[in-house]
Design an enzyme around this catalytic site. Structure first.
Site, short mmCIF file in Angstrom:
data_model
loop_
_atom_site.label_atom_id
_atom_site.label_comp_id
_atom_site.label_asym_id
_atom_site.label_seq_id
_atom_site.Cartn_x
_atom_site.Cartn_y
_atom_site.Cartn_z
N ASP A 91 94.15 62.91 86.44
CA ASP A 91 94.06 61.10 85.85
C ASP A 91 93.97 60.66 85.33
O ASP A 91 94.13 61.52 84.14
CB ASP A 91 92.89 62.28 86.51
CG ASP A 91 91.43 62.02 87.98
OD1 ASP A 91 92.38 61.56 88.42
OD2 ASP A 91 90.48 62.51 87.74
N ARG A 141 82.87 67.69 89.92
CA ARG A 141 84.68 67.43 90.32
C ARG A 141 85.57 68.87 89.93
O ARG A 141 86.87 68.78 90.74
CB ARG A 141 85.08 66.21 90.67
CG ARG A 141 85.52 65.92 89.59
CD ARG A 141 85.64 64.42 89.49
NE ARG A 141 86.88 63.74 89.74
CZ ARG A 141 87.80 63.84 88.76
NH1 ARG A 141 88.15 64.25 87.69
NH2 ARG A 141 89.14 63.19 88.81
N PRO A 176 71.88 59.38 72.45
CA PRO A 176 72.29 58.60 71.86
C PRO A 176 73.37 59.07 70.13
O PRO A 176 73.98 58.66 69.66
CB PRO A 176 71.57 56.96 71.67
CG PRO A 176 70.19 57.69 71.72
CD PRO A 176 70.22 58.92 72.67
N GLU A 188 61.03 57.90 73.17
CA GLU A 188 62.36 57.40 71.45
C GLU A 188 63.09 59.45 71.79
O GLU A 188 63.76 59.70 70.99
CB GLU A 188 61.51 57.59 70.53
CG GLU A 188 60.44 56.24 70.91
CD GLU A 188 61.53 54.79 70.65
OE1 GLU A 188 62.68 54.66 69.76
OE2 GLU A 188 60.99 54.38 71.71
#
Ligand code: JCH
Length: 230
Positions: A169, A154, A85, A112
């Site tokens: 896209d 992809r 994160p 963590e």
């Protein structure tokens, strides 16, 4: 491209064998190997975590099993990707850059996170990217790795049947800037009383293109003002 994933939950990566990425593996555009971190532990209980220096809640992943696993997998051409994160944000541009690399290794932490010396050590050997997929906290790196692998795979030439759908896209760079894709429709022409916008049935391709760009700009302004330059 070769992708290795290291995790204490190898089965978490099983969905990558399905659908588009699964087909890429079958067609040998991509090879995917998932490795159990606990195979590189040395104690009876196959321990991978310990208490954090400096105190605080939770547990931290010990560096030794990571070192043993990564020493076996990394070579001079590898890129080591550590989902966290607190990483730099993953986006379409990073996916495009990574899609042309020969070897990606994803180190999926739990608890963590992983002892910081693992990234520090391997930075001297290979490119190490500590990457976040968005501003929310997951329980581990596996889902983030799945997200990144799908976005990257992809873009590998020959993986998408229709290359156009990769360049058209949402988030792809257009001559009108970065725009979200507008609404899409298929048959029937009327569904539960709702019609399809007239212009799409007109056969006027210039008008259709103009309308689609206008829709994309309107949607982007409302939903993603950050993409317009605020
Ligand atoms: C992860 C965690 C740190 C909880 C453990 C490994 C990535 N974009 C994104 N969100 N969450 C992740 C991610 C990736 C790897 C791991 N956790 C859980 C980590 C925390 O604060 C110190 C809290 C989360």
């Amino acid at each position: 491209m070769k992708i290795d994933v290291i995790t204490i939950f190898p089965q978490y990566l099983a969905p990558l064998r399905l659908s588009l990425v699964g087909k890429a593996i079958e067609n040998q555009k991509l090879s995917l190997d998932v490795h159990d971190l606990r195979d590189h532990t040395t104690d009876l209980h196959r321990t991978v975590d310990d208490t954090p220096y400096g105190g605080g809640p939770g547990m931290v992943m010990m560096p030794e099993p990571w070192g043993a696993t990564l020493d076996e997998l990394l070579n001079n051409d590898s890129i080591l990707i550590i989902p966290t994160p607190s990483g730099v944000k993953f986006d379409q541009e990073m996916a495009e850059q990574l899609a042309s690399k020969p070897h990606l290794v994803f180190a999926c932490g739990r608890y963590e996170g992983i002892d910081a010396r693992v990234a520090q050590y391997y930075e001297k050997k290979v490119t190490v990217l500590e990457v976040s997929i968005g501003d929310y906290v997951l329980a581990g790196g596996e889902v983030a790795a799945i997200v990144m692998i799908e976005a990257i795979a992809r873009l590998i030439p020959g993986v998408l049947g229709n290359w156009d759908s990769a360049v058209n896209d949402s988030f792809a760079e257009t001559e009108h800037g970065r725009l979200l894709e507008g609404p899409v429709y298929t048959k029937p022409a009327v569904w539960r009383g709702l019609g399809v916008p007239e212009v799409l049935l007109s056969g006027n391709h210039a008008e259709i293109a103009k309308w689609q760009i206008a829709q994309a700009k309107q949607r982007t302004a409302i939903r993603r003002p950050d993409l317009t330059g605020e």
